[in-house]
Design a protein around this motif. Structure first.
Motif, PDB file in Angstrom:
ATOM      1  N   UNK A 187       0.825  -1.203   0.000  1.00 28.31           N
ATOM      2  CA  UNK A 187       0.000   0.000   0.000  1.00 28.31           C
ATOM      3  C   UNK A 187       0.868   1.265   0.000  1.00 28.31           C
ATOM      4  N   UNK A 188       0.395   2.261  -0.738  1.00 29.90           N
ATOM      5  CA  UNK A 188       1.141   3.523  -0.824  1.00 29.90           C
ATOM      6  C   UNK A 188       1.235   4.195   0.543  1.00 29.90           C
ATOM      7  N   UNK A 189       0.222   4.014   1.369  1.00 31.57           N
ATOM      8  CA  UNK A 189       0.254   4.588   2.719  1.00 31.57           C
ATOM      9  C   UNK A 189       1.444   4.058   3.509  1.00 31.57           C
ATOM     10  N   UNK A 190       1.802   2.809   3.285  1.00 27.52           N
ATOM     11  CA  UNK A 190       2.962   2.228   3.967  1.00 27.52           C
ATOM     12  C   UNK A 190       4.240   2.924   3.509  1.00 27.52           C
ATOM     13  N   UNK A 191       4.366   3.142   2.207  1.00 25.00           N
ATOM     14  CA  UNK A 191       5.559   3.825   1.694  1.00 25.00           C
ATOM     15  C   UNK A 191       5.663   5.245   2.237  1.00 25.00           C
ATOM     16  N   UNK A 192       4.530   5.925   2.347  1.00 24.20           N
ATOM     17  CA  UNK A 192       4.561   7.289   2.881  1.00 24.20           C
ATOM     18  C   UNK A 192       4.934   7.299   4.369  1.00 24.20           C
ATOM     19  N   UNK A 218       7.497  -1.364  -1.594  1.00 26.80           N
ATOM     20  CA  UNK A 218       7.973  -0.201  -0.835  1.00 26.80           C
ATOM     21  C   UNK A 218       9.240   0.366  -1.452  1.00 26.80           C
ATOM     22  N   UNK A 219      10.118  -0.500  -1.934  1.00 21.76           N
ATOM     23  CA  UNK A 219      11.338  -0.037  -2.611  1.00 21.76           C
ATOM     24  C   UNK A 219      10.974   0.790  -3.839  1.00 21.76           C
ATOM     25  N   UNK A 220      10.057   0.270  -4.645  1.00 20.23           N
ATOM     26  CA  UNK A 220       9.661   1.002  -5.852  1.00 20.23           C
ATOM     27  C   UNK A 220       9.031   2.349  -5.509  1.00 20.23           C
ATOM     28  N   UNK A 221       8.150   2.354  -4.519  1.00 22.06           N
ATOM     29  CA  UNK A 221       7.435   3.582  -4.183  1.00 22.06           C
ATOM     30  C   UNK A 221       8.352   4.604  -3.527  1.00 22.06           C
ATOM     31  N   UNK A 226      11.476   4.760  -4.097  1.00 17.58           N
ATOM     32  CA  UNK A 226      12.353   5.202  -5.181  1.00 17.58           C
ATOM     33  C   UNK A 226      11.786   6.370  -5.967  1.00 17.58           C
ATOM     34  N   UNK A 227      10.457   6.486  -5.989  1.00 17.48           N
ATOM     35  CA  UNK A 227       9.821   7.612  -6.662  1.00 17.48           C
ATOM     36  C   UNK A 227       9.805   8.865  -5.789  1.00 17.48           C
ATOM     37  N   UNK A 228       9.963   8.680  -4.483  1.00 15.33           N
ATOM     38  CA  UNK A 228       9.916   9.802  -3.554  1.00 15.33           C
ATOM     39  C   UNK A 228      11.300  10.347  -3.203  1.00 15.33           C
ATOM     40  N   UNK A 229      12.326   9.543  -3.409  1.00 18.21           N
ATOM     41  CA  UNK A 229      13.671   9.913  -2.981  1.00 18.21           C
ATOM     42  C   UNK A 229      14.599  10.098  -4.183  1.00 18.21           C
ATOM     43  N   UNK A 230      15.531  11.034  -4.095  1.00 20.39           N
ATOM     44  CA  UNK A 230      16.457  11.278  -5.206  1.00 20.39           C
ATOM     45  C   UNK A 230      17.738  10.438  -5.111  1.00 20.39           C
ATOM     46  N   UNK A 231      17.681   9.329  -4.376  1.00 20.99           N
ATOM     47  CA  UNK A 231      18.869   8.496  -4.140  1.00 20.99           C
ATOM     48  C   UNK A 231      18.517   7.045  -4.442  1.00 20.99           C
TER      49      UNK A 231
END
Length: 236
Positions: free
Chosen positions: A93-98, A137-140, A142-147
């Motif tokens: 879930x995207x909420x978990x990534x956030x 979570x890694x994929x999501x 990865x979209x939020x972080x510049x590293x």
């Protein structure tokens, strides 16, 4: 009648785990207005069967970040004799990534600045699909972080967190942080805290507000499904 919401949690011998889960239960109770109970799959009491025996027809939300054995086999088997509805877990879930993102940023701030690479450390599973939540979570993230963001597992799969951190150091990254894809304190979080070469290690996420809202949404969805089934029987 309002159905009880039962959180099915893995359980831990670490005392802080119970306090973390209790904070989540309090938040979910406030969001739903429903009675909320906690049943453990191991290490702690009360056990899930004990809790469900007193609450037949409850809605069981598996507080699990992966779809391994507990989510797909164990929890449904325990719930079935008590006529309980079992919702999906929290995997992917995207909420978990956030929530992971927020915890990671807090750990980086405490360490003195942002990381230049991140390891997402999940519990690990040998069951097919059991690691999909960590990989999502890694994929999501990865979209939020510049590293760079990569996966690691505390058990049953590879690479281990220490190996993943070492590999990133070998590639020239110096500030390697760990995003803890775990819900509550336990032996895995203690092991992560001692991984050598980490810049920051984030806290687990069970008591994050986004997780509480996700659990509340699972409960609401189960209620909607039950009402639809009742209408279908009435019109059949």
């Amino acid at each position: 009648m309002t159905r009880t919401l039962v959180l099915a949690v893995h359980g831990s011998a670490v005392p802080e785990a119970g306090a973390t889960t209790a904070r989540l239960a309090d938040s979910v109770r406030g969001l739903t207005g429903a009675p909320v109970a906690v049943g453990h799959l191991g290490h702690q009491t009360p056990s899930l069967p004990y809790v469900l025996a007193d609450r037949p027809g409850a809605v069981v939300v598996p507080l699990l970040l992966g779809d391994g054995y507990h989510r797909t086999v164990d929890v449904p088997a325990v719930a079935r004799p008590f006529d309980c509805a079992v919702t999906r877990g929290l995997s992917g879930e995207h909420a978990v990534a956030l929530a992971l993102y927020d915890r990671l940023r807090a750990a980086e701030l405490a360490a003195g600045g942002p990381a230049d690479a991140v390891v997402v450390a999940g519990a690990g599973s040998a069951r097919p699909g059991g690691n999909d939540g960590t990989l999502a979570a890694v994929r999501q993230l990865g979209l939020l972080l510049p590293v760079p963001v990569t996966a690691a597992y505390c058990s049953a799969s590879t690479p281990a967190p220490a190996e993943a951190v070492a590999l990133l150091h070998a590639r020239g990254f110096r500030r390697v942080a760990v995003a803890t894809h775990l819900l509550a304190p336990g032996r895995f979080t203690r092991a992560l805290a001692s991984v050598p070469g980490t810049w920051a290690v984030a806290a687990p996420i069970a008591d994050h507000a986004r997780v509480a809202r996700l659990v509340a949404a699972r409960y609401a969805g189960a209620g909607a499904d039950a009402r639809e089934a009742t209408r279908a029987r009435a019109t059949a």
